[in-house]
Design a protein around this motif. Structure first.
Motif, mmCIF file in Angstrom:
data_model
loop_
_atom_site.group_PDB
_atom_site.id
_atom_site.type_symbol
_atom_site.label_atom_id
_atom_site.label_comp_id
_atom_site.label_asym_id
_atom_site.label_seq_id
_atom_site.Cartn_x
_atom_site.Cartn_y
_atom_site.Cartn_z
ATOM 1 N N GLY A 180 0.784 -1.226 0.000
ATOM 2 C CA GLY A 180 0.000 0.000 0.000
ATOM 3 C C GLY A 180 0.813 1.273 0.000
ATOM 4 N N PHE A 181 2.118 1.155 -0.267
ATOM 5 C CA PHE A 181 2.991 2.319 -0.346
ATOM 6 C C PHE A 181 3.550 2.443 -1.761
ATOM 7 C CE2 PHE A 181 2.786 1.779 4.137
ATOM 8 C CZ PHE A 181 3.118 3.000 4.711
ATOM 9 N N PRO A 182 3.860 3.668 -2.188
ATOM 10 C CA PRO A 182 4.526 3.813 -3.484
ATOM 11 C C PRO A 182 5.826 3.032 -3.499
ATOM 12 C CG PRO A 182 3.720 5.931 -2.728
ATOM 13 C CD PRO A 182 3.536 4.960 -1.584
ATOM 14 N N LYS A 183 6.144 2.450 -4.629
ATOM 15 C CA LYS A 183 7.355 1.641 -4.755
ATOM 16 C C LYS A 183 8.599 2.526 -4.632
ATOM 17 C CE LYS A 183 5.079 -1.797 -7.661
ATOM 18 N NZ LYS A 183 5.010 -2.459 -8.982
ATOM 19 N N THR A 184 9.571 2.033 -3.889
ATOM 20 C CA THR A 184 10.769 2.824 -3.624
ATOM 21 C C THR A 184 11.622 3.035 -4.866
ATOM 22 O OG1 THR A 184 11.922 0.805 -2.944
ATOM 23 C CG2 THR A 184 10.887 2.115 -1.222
ATOM 24 N N THR A 185 11.418 2.223 -5.899
ATOM 25 C CA THR A 185 12.228 2.363 -7.104
ATOM 26 C C THR A 185 11.791 3.546 -7.960
ATOM 27 O OG1 THR A 185 10.753 0.812 -8.231
ATOM 28 C CG2 THR A 185 12.725 -0.099 -7.215
ATOM 29 N N ILE A 186 10.614 4.110 -7.653
ATOM 30 C CA ILE A 186 10.113 5.227 -8.434
ATOM 31 C C ILE A 186 10.742 6.515 -7.935
ATOM 32 C CG2 ILE A 186 8.043 6.541 -9.043
ATOM 33 C CD1 ILE A 186 6.473 3.952 -8.814
ATOM 34 N N THR A 187 11.260 7.332 -8.854
ATOM 35 C CA THR A 187 11.961 8.556 -8.487
ATOM 36 C C THR A 187 11.055 9.516 -7.734
ATOM 37 O OG1 THR A 187 13.352 8.342 -10.445
ATOM 38 C CG2 THR A 187 13.316 10.487 -9.355
ATOM 39 N N ASN A 188 9.913 9.832 -8.310
ATOM 40 C CA ASN A 188 8.960 10.717 -7.661
ATOM 41 C C ASN A 188 7.913 9.884 -6.940
ATOM 42 O OD1 ASN A 188 10.232 13.012 -8.691
ATOM 43 N ND2 ASN A 188 9.007 12.978 -10.554
ATOM 44 N N ARG A 189 8.075 9.721 -5.639
ATOM 45 C CA ARG A 189 7.169 8.860 -4.889
ATOM 46 C C ARG A 189 5.796 9.502 -4.725
ATOM 47 N NH1 ARG A 189 9.510 6.004 0.239
ATOM 48 N NH2 ARG A 189 7.759 4.669 -0.288
ATOM 49 N N TRP A 190 5.640 10.734 -5.139
ATOM 50 C CA TRP A 190 4.358 11.420 -5.037
ATOM 51 C C TRP A 190 3.589 11.409 -6.355
ATOM 52 C CZ3 TRP A 190 4.113 15.680 -8.305
ATOM 53 C CH2 TRP A 190 5.355 16.164 -8.767
ATOM 54 N N LYS A 191 4.227 10.954 -7.440
ATOM 55 C CA LYS A 191 3.596 11.016 -8.752
ATOM 56 C C LYS A 191 3.736 9.709 -9.504
ATOM 57 C CE LYS A 191 3.610 13.657 -13.084
ATOM 58 N NZ LYS A 191 4.217 14.778 -13.837
ATOM 59 N N GLY A 192 2.592 9.162 -9.933
ATOM 60 C CA GLY A 192 2.590 7.981 -10.763
ATOM 61 C C GLY A 192 2.261 8.334 -12.198
ATOM 62 N N ASN A 193 1.722 7.385 -12.924
ATOM 63 C CA ASN A 193 1.343 7.611 -14.318
ATOM 64 C C ASN A 193 -0.150 7.900 -14.441
ATOM 65 O OD1 ASN A 193 3.980 7.083 -15.270
ATOM 66 N ND2 ASN A 193 3.592 4.872 -15.195
ATOM 67 N N ALA A 194 -0.528 8.456 -15.565
ATOM 68 C CA ALA A 194 -1.948 8.659 -15.923
ATOM 69 C C ALA A 194 -2.700 9.508 -14.911
ATOM 70 C CB ALA A 194 -2.633 7.304 -16.090
ATOM 71 N N GLY A 195 -2.037 10.503 -14.336
ATOM 72 C CA GLY A 195 -2.723 11.416 -13.428
ATOM 73 C C GLY A 195 -2.924 10.881 -12.029
ATOM 74 N N LEU A 196 -2.116 9.904 -11.615
ATOM 75 C CA LEU A 196 -2.204 9.332 -10.269
ATOM 76 C C LEU A 196 -1.158 9.984 -9.357
ATOM 77 C CD1 LEU A 196 -3.361 7.196 -8.308
ATOM 78 C CD2 LEU A 196 -1.607 5.624 -9.170
#
Length: 444
Positions: free
Chosen positions: A379-395
């Motif tokens: 339930g947490f953003p994946k640590t491998t993602i640079t911007n942990r506050w921003k995903g794809n497609a407006g998430l």
């Protein structure tokens, strides 16, 4: 011609500057009457799930950007964790300047460590100041990105007596603001269900008054466990605290200065590992050795452990003194419960009257968000993602940085700026007509 929303709190006019994806739906509404009966709601800006401090912070920043939004909250109030699931004596563990939300500081007359009531008052005034009016009693059952239409579909359920209402919100952006502590964690311990005494989670605990004179086992030794044990002592209960693993205990203040503030200041100039060493030396000088009281320190420093595993060090506000005096008994892990007894892993048996589970909370995102690229199974953003506050497609995600209110405030500001930039760019462009794709509508 206007297309009005079934709930009556939003409307989308034909001359609005809107994303092409929304136009697909709007162009189709006049020919699909059943859509209204299904209670679909078009949101001209983002949908924010959660009206806690994180959700309020995003809402305030979006308001400053001039971006409309809708906040969905399953409870009947803002900050339900603080209002309904916290104990009476709770105060902020960090100085108020590290806990205030963007755009509005705490009142000057608030103490350095505001109380629970003061913090709730601040949040209420914050929501009022920025005109944040959540849709209360709406539990999000699912949120899914529609690839065909390039829009988010957020389905909610609200219950009023025997009346059940289902609503589907359609939006370009989805902000997950349910936070790290959405659901309480109740561990499975052998024999606990057959235990004859009272068992409560920390979210149900209000005061030690109801446990006066009782032998209480506190399961968990984090900040909540320590403070609940202290509160039980102050109400003449007899607490024992289960410490299964190592834990960092630091003084809340060092030489009159907040330990957290001191650490933040030092990290501007020296590496984290050295800050950890300095903090541990200073803690030893002030608190002495904690290991002889059953509180073994981890091999990893407190700040590094927080960054790596999200495990927050305990900021002592008096519990350690009670442990030294024997008023709080530290015991090892639990083997099983039986009747009115608990068997410990070291062979010791304790007679107890009540159990308080200070076993923490977890994210509930996996239960409703149908997405696996940005959020992990925990339930947490994946640590491998640079911007942990921003995903794809407006998430977007806010309140998942494991950096408390200051981390949520920082992310809220960036999220609002990111959405605001797209919003303002859309306003500059001429509205483009998009043909109706019935395959998008047919999915509703």
């Amino acid at each position: 011609m206007d297309w009005y929303i079934p709930l009556g709190f939003l409307s989308v006019r034909k001359d609005d500057i809107i994303p092409p994806e929304l136009e697909i739906f709007l162009n189709a509404i006049p020919v699909i009457d059943s859509l209204f009966s299904r209670r679909c709601v078009w949101v001209n800006g983002p949908v924010i799930v959660g009206a806690g401090p994180s959700g309020l912070a995003v809402g305030a920043c979006l308001r400053e950007q001039g971006v409309p939004f809708v906040v969905l909250e399953k409870a009947d109030c803002i900050a339900s964790l603080w209002q309904k699931r916290t104990y009476d004596r709770l105060k902020l563990h960090l100085p108020k300047k590290f806990c205030q939300l963007p755009k509005l500081a705490f009142p000057e007359d608030f103490p350095e460590y505001p109380s629970k009531k003061q913090f709730i008052d601040y949040l209420e005034s914050y929501a009022k100041h920025f005109e944040i009016n959540p849709q209360f009693n709406e539990c999000v059952e699912s949120a899914k990105y529609d690839e065909a239409c390039r829009l988010w579909r957020v389905k909610t359920v609200s219950t009023n007596g025997s009346t059940r209402t289902e609503v589907e919100y359609i939006c370009q952006w989805l902000v997950v603001a349910t936070g790290e502590n959405a659901e309480c964690v109740k561990p499975e311990i052998e024999g606990l269900e057959e235990f004859e005494g009272e068992v409560v989670h920390a979210c149900e605990y209000k005061s030690g008054k109801q446990f006066s004179g009782k032998r209480v086992l506190v399961v968990g030794c984090g900040n909540s466990g320590m403070e609940l044990a202290l509160d039980l002592c102050n109400h003449n209960a007899k607490p024992s605290m289960v410490v299964r693993s190592s834990v960092h205990v630091l003084p809340r203040e060092i030489f009159g200065k907040s330990t957290f503030e001191l650490a933040v200041t030092m990290m501007k100039w020296i590496p984290l590992w050295l800050v950890d060493k300095i903090l541990l030396i200073l803690s030893w000088l002030i608190l002495g050795s904690t290991e002889k009281y059953g509180l073994k320190r981890p091999s990893i420093g407190p700040l590094e452990l927080k960054n790596r595993e999200g495990k927050t060090p305990v900021l002592d506000i008096g519990a350690l003194q009670k442990i030294r005096s024997g008023e709080i008994k530290v015991v090892p892990g639990i083997k099983r419960f039986s009747g009115g007894m608990v068997d410990l892993v070291n062979g010791e048996k304790l007679e107890i009257d009540s159990v308080v589970l200070a076993t923490g909370y977890r994210s509930n995102v996996p239960y409703w968000l149908q997405e696996t690229e940005f959020f992990a199974k925990n339930g947490f953003p994946k640590t491998t993602i640079t911007n942990r506050w921003k995903g794809n497609a407006g998430l977007y995600a806010v309140g998942f940085t494991r950096k408390g209110l200051s981390g949520a405030s920082f992310d809220a500001t960036r999220i609002a700026q990111d959405i605001g930039n797209v919003w303002k760019e859309d306003l500059k462009q001429k509205k483009q007509k998009v043909p109706c794709h019935r395959r998008c509508i047919s999915q509703f």
